[in-house]
Motif scaffolding. Structure first.
Motif, PDB file in Angstrom:
ATOM      1  N   PRO A 169     -17.693  12.500  -8.512  1.00 50.40           N
ATOM      2  CA  PRO A 169     -17.328  13.666  -7.691  1.00 50.40           C
ATOM      3  C   PRO A 169     -17.238  13.355  -6.198  1.00 50.40           C
ATOM      4  O   PRO A 169     -16.426  13.935  -5.479  1.00 50.40           O
ATOM      5  N   GLU A 170     -18.053  12.408  -5.703  1.00 53.64           N
ATOM      6  CA  GLU A 170     -18.090  12.128  -4.259  1.00 53.64           C
ATOM      7  C   GLU A 170     -16.863  11.375  -3.767  1.00 53.64           C
ATOM      8  O   GLU A 170     -16.489  11.474  -2.602  1.00 53.64           O
ATOM      9  N   ILE A 171     -16.239  10.580  -4.638  1.00 57.18           N
ATOM     10  CA  ILE A 171     -15.182   9.676  -4.163  1.00 57.18           C
ATOM     11  C   ILE A 171     -13.841   9.881  -4.866  1.00 57.18           C
ATOM     12  O   ILE A 171     -12.858   9.213  -4.515  1.00 57.18           O
ATOM     13  N   LEU A 172     -13.768  10.799  -5.806  1.00 56.07           N
ATOM     14  CA  LEU A 172     -12.573  10.929  -6.643  1.00 56.07           C
ATOM     15  C   LEU A 172     -11.325  11.291  -5.846  1.00 56.07           C
ATOM     16  O   LEU A 172     -10.223  10.852  -6.170  1.00 56.07           O
ATOM     17  N   GLN A 173     -11.462  12.088  -4.794  1.00 57.24           N
ATOM     18  CA  GLN A 173     -10.299  12.531  -4.033  1.00 57.24           C
ATOM     19  C   GLN A 173      -9.971  11.601  -2.855  1.00 57.24           C
ATOM     20  O   GLN A 173      -9.030  11.861  -2.117  1.00 57.24           O
ATOM     21  N   LYS A 174     -10.740  10.541  -2.686  1.00 61.67           N
ATOM     22  CA  LYS A 174     -10.450   9.592  -1.603  1.00 61.67           C
ATOM     23  C   LYS A 174      -9.253   8.734  -1.973  1.00 61.67           C
ATOM     24  O   LYS A 174      -9.082   8.351  -3.131  1.00 61.67           O
ATOM     25  N   ARG A 175      -8.429   8.414  -0.977  1.00 59.05           N
ATOM     26  CA  ARG A 175      -7.324   7.499  -1.223  1.00 59.05           C
ATOM     27  C   ARG A 175      -7.899   6.099  -1.359  1.00 59.05           C
ATOM     28  O   ARG A 175      -8.761   5.689  -0.591  1.00 59.05           O
ATOM     29  N   ILE A 176      -7.419   5.367  -2.371  1.00 58.38           N
ATOM     30  CA  ILE A 176      -8.061   4.088  -2.675  1.00 58.38           C
ATOM     31  C   ILE A 176      -7.951   3.093  -1.521  1.00 58.38           C
ATOM     32  O   ILE A 176      -8.812   2.239  -1.354  1.00 58.38           O
ATOM     33  N   ARG A 177      -6.907   3.222  -0.707  1.00 54.65           N
ATOM     34  CA  ARG A 177      -6.791   2.288   0.417  1.00 54.65           C
ATOM     35  C   ARG A 177      -7.778   2.613   1.531  1.00 54.65           C
ATOM     36  O   ARG A 177      -7.948   1.826   2.459  1.00 54.65           O
ATOM     37  N   LYS A 178      -8.427   3.803   1.429  1.00 50.29           N
ATOM     38  CA  LYS A 178      -9.429   4.157   2.435  1.00 50.29           C
ATOM     39  C   LYS A 178     -10.852   4.023   1.889  1.00 50.29           C
ATOM     40  O   LYS A 178     -11.811   4.246   2.611  1.00 50.29           O
ATOM     41  N   LEU A 179     -10.949   3.676   0.619  1.00 50.53           N
ATOM     42  CA  LEU A 179     -12.277   3.455   0.049  1.00 50.53           C
ATOM     43  C   LEU A 179     -12.920   2.244   0.704  1.00 50.53           C
ATOM     44  O   LEU A 179     -12.255   1.229   0.959  1.00 50.53           O
ATOM     45  N   THR A 180     -14.206   2.329   0.962  1.00 51.26           N
ATOM     46  CA  THR A 180     -14.925   1.189   1.530  1.00 51.26           C
ATOM     47  C   THR A 180     -16.023   0.753   0.579  1.00 51.26           C
ATOM     48  O   THR A 180     -16.418   1.488  -0.335  1.00 51.26           O
ATOM     49  N   ALA A 181     -16.529  -0.447   0.814  1.00 44.87           N
ATOM     50  CA  ALA A 181     -17.650  -0.949   0.017  1.00 44.87           C
ATOM     51  C   ALA A 181     -18.857  -0.025   0.168  1.00 44.87           C
ATOM     52  O   ALA A 181     -19.616   0.202  -0.781  1.00 44.87           O
ATOM     53  N   GLU A 182     -18.986   0.556   1.356  1.00 43.97           N
ATOM     54  CA  GLU A 182     -20.094   1.480   1.620  1.00 43.97           C
ATOM     55  C   GLU A 182     -19.954   2.748   0.768  1.00 43.97           C
ATOM     56  O   GLU A 182     -20.945   3.251   0.217  1.00 43.97           O
ATOM     57  N   ASP A 183     -18.723   3.259   0.630  1.00 45.03           N
ATOM     58  CA  ASP A 183     -18.489   4.447  -0.207  1.00 45.03           C
ATOM     59  C   ASP A 183     -18.942   4.206  -1.638  1.00 45.03           C
ATOM     60  O   ASP A 183     -19.617   5.038  -2.249  1.00 45.03           O
ATOM     61  N   ILE A 184     -18.562   3.050  -2.161  1.00 47.70           N
ATOM     62  CA  ILE A 184     -18.870   2.756  -3.565  1.00 47.70           C
ATOM     63  C   ILE A 184     -20.354   2.465  -3.749  1.00 47.70           C
ATOM     64  O   ILE A 184     -20.950   2.836  -4.755  1.00 47.70           O
ATOM     65  N   GLN A 185     -20.969   1.837  -2.746  1.00 49.28           N
ATOM     66  CA  GLN A 185     -22.414   1.591  -2.827  1.00 49.28           C
ATOM     67  C   GLN A 185     -23.190   2.908  -2.799  1.00 49.28           C
ATOM     68  O   GLN A 185     -24.151   3.094  -3.559  1.00 49.28           O
ATOM     69  N   LYS A 186     -22.765   3.826  -1.946  1.00 45.80           N
ATOM     70  CA  LYS A 186     -23.416   5.145  -1.892  1.00 45.80           C
ATOM     71  C   LYS A 186     -23.259   5.880  -3.217  1.00 45.80           C
ATOM     72  O   LYS A 186     -24.193   6.525  -3.693  1.00 45.80           O
ATOM     73  N   TRP A 187     -22.051   5.778  -3.784  1.00 52.32           N
ATOM     74  CA  TRP A 187     -21.826   6.413  -5.098  1.00 52.32           C
ATOM     75  C   TRP A 187     -22.764   5.817  -6.148  1.00 52.32           C
ATOM     76  O   TRP A 187     -23.389   6.545  -6.921  1.00 52.32           O
ATOM     77  N   ILE A 210       0.825  -1.208   0.000  1.00 53.70           N
ATOM     78  CA  ILE A 210       0.000   0.000   0.000  1.00 53.70           C
ATOM     79  C   ILE A 210       0.859   1.258   0.000  1.00 53.70           C
ATOM     80  O   ILE A 210       0.542   2.238  -0.659  1.00 53.70           O
ATOM     81  N   SER A 211       1.989   1.214   0.693  1.00 53.83           N
ATOM     82  CA  SER A 211       2.826   2.407   0.757  1.00 53.83           C
ATOM     83  C   SER A 211       3.342   2.806  -0.627  1.00 53.83           C
ATOM     84  O   SER A 211       3.683   3.945  -0.868  1.00 53.83           O
ATOM     85  N   ARG A 212       3.395   1.822  -1.533  1.00 54.84           N
ATOM     86  CA  ARG A 212       3.854   2.131  -2.888  1.00 54.84           C
ATOM     87  C   ARG A 212       2.726   2.649  -3.776  1.00 54.84           C
ATOM     88  O   ARG A 212       2.960   3.131  -4.871  1.00 54.84           O
ATOM     89  N   THR A 213       1.495   2.470  -3.386  1.00 57.45           N
ATOM     90  CA  THR A 213       0.350   2.843  -4.232  1.00 57.45           C
ATOM     91  C   THR A 213      -0.645   3.705  -3.458  1.00 57.45           C
ATOM     92  O   THR A 213      -1.841   3.459  -3.487  1.00 57.45           O
ATOM     93  N   ASP A 214      -0.126   4.678  -2.755  1.00 60.16           N
ATOM     94  CA  ASP A 214      -0.991   5.521  -1.918  1.00 60.16           C
ATOM     95  C   ASP A 214      -1.634   6.616  -2.770  1.00 60.16           C
ATOM     96  O   ASP A 214      -1.404   7.799  -2.562  1.00 60.16           O
ATOM     97  N   TYR A 215      -2.456   6.193  -3.743  1.00 66.24           N
ATOM     98  CA  TYR A 215      -3.063   7.132  -4.678  1.00 66.24           C
ATOM     99  C   TYR A 215      -4.488   7.476  -4.277  1.00 66.24           C
ATOM    100  O   TYR A 215      -5.183   6.669  -3.651  1.00 66.24           O
TER     101      TYR A 215
END
Length: 359
Positions: free
Chosen positions: A104-122, A65-70
């Motif tokens: 727009p709601e999730i674009l600036q979130k770091r992918i390692r902090k994305l949750t299934a709930e975030d994507i379901q809400k989107w 994850i430290s290598r892909t903290d996008y």
């Protein structure tokens, strides 16, 4: 790792990430522990388990994850750049459009902090003003990006049910009526090439007089919109799209004397004009692409084996053929239905006749 309940009702787990070394005023170095927080807003035990799962996943994959903290935006941009010379310009342009407008709601979130709930809400929000197909396409892009940059994140998003649209497949009479109305126009040539050779719009627009040899037309390129918005010629959709099609001689006669491009229109112009022409000609509405449906359905109706239909139309597998292109035209269906019922009627008459002979 145990989750703690916050005053808000959310669950949070903190996991050690790394040290930061801070220089003090006296010149000494202070080592500061940095933690990553994983939070779930569901106040139930399910939320607790989700926060703990995310934390455990992070801890297990911390080095990767430290290598892909996008952020999701950064990951999508990197994904597009890595596929730019592999995927079609149409696909790349579609990805860029999605990147610009869809998240727009999730674009600036770091992918390692994305949750299934975030994507379901989107997905829930996006489906309010987009078709199920558009939602599925946008979700598919997220899935492709995460499979590369966050492969441990397995999506289980509930998407809207697909809408079923019954395709109208034009009949022989529709095609005859249309061709009579557009005789002598650029669109006539496009319709002839699509209806009797199963060519796509881009393939038609890329053809030149050099691609004709006798009654055979060679398809080895396609016209598409480029990244900068103009039109460009590229390799066709798939390797199987490279093919040679032998046309009825009357189609080749219509192309005689044409120099350079056979149809001097852009793919989008064909579609734009096609709907208007159908209305003016009094022909039921259908898409230009449905001329491929017509051609494939006719071939199927007259008993041409699938492998020959696939070869003529440039289909890689019969999956699309079976799902979309094997629509039986209404007129042909009626003929076959009458033939089937006639056979069973004959059987019934024979049964009745034999019954009368029995004493």
């Amino acid at each position: 790792m145990k989750a703690k309940k916050l005053p808000s009702g959310s669950w949070r787990v903190q996991v050690f990430s790394h040290y930061e070394y801070i220089q003090q005023k006296d010149g000494s170095i202070k080592k500061k522990r940095i933690y990553e927080s994983f939070t779930c807003t569901d106040p139930s035990n399910r939320g607790k388990r989700e926060a703990e799962r995310l934390a455990a996943e992070y801890a297990a994959n911390k080095e990767r994850i430290s290598r892909t903290d996008y952020t999701l935006k950064e990951a999508m941009e990197k994904y597009i750049a890595s596929k730019e010379n592999i995927l079609s310009t149409t696909t790349i342009r579609g990805y860029n459009t999605l990147l610009k407008n869809a998240y727009p709601e999730i674009l600036q979130k770091r992918i390692r902090k994305l949750t299934a709930e975030d994507i379901q809400k989107w997905a829930n929000a996006y489906s309010l003003n987009h078709s199920p197909k558009s939602v599925a396409n946008a979700h598919g892009f997220i899935s492709a990006v995460l499979s590369v940059y966050e492969p441990s994140f397995k999506l289980s998003t509930k998407l809207p049910e697909k809408e079923y649209h019954e395709l109208y497949v034009p009949s022989d009479e529709d095609i005859k009526k249309l061709l009579k109305y557009i005789e002598g126009t650029e669109l006539e040539k496009a319709v002839l090439l699509a209806a009797f050779g199963t060519l796509r719009r881009g393939e038609i627009c890329a053809l030149t007089d050099k691609d004709i040899d006798g009654d055979v037309i060679t398809i080895n390129k396609s016209m598409v919109r480029s990244k900068d918005g103009g039109m460009t010629i590229k390799s066709p959709k798939t390797l199987s799209s490279n093919r040679s099609v032998e046309y009825p001689h009357f189609v080749i006669e219509k192309l005689k004397g044409v120099e350079g491009r056979l149809v001097k229109m852009h793919p989008e112009d064909i579609s734009k004009n096609f709907g208007k022409i159908l209305k003016q000609a009094g022909v039921p509405s259908f898409r230009f692409h449905d001329l491929r449906h017509y051609s494939a359905s006719i071939m199927h109706a007259i008993g041409i084996p699938d492998q020959y239909i696939m070869a003529r139309g440039g289909w890689k597998t019969d999956k699309v053929l079976k799902a979309v292109y094997r629509n039986v035209i209404a007129d042909e269906e009626k003929k076959f239905t009458e033939k089937i019922n006639s056979h069973f009627d004959s059987m019934q008459h024979e049964i009745q006749h034999e019954s009368k002979k029995v004493p």
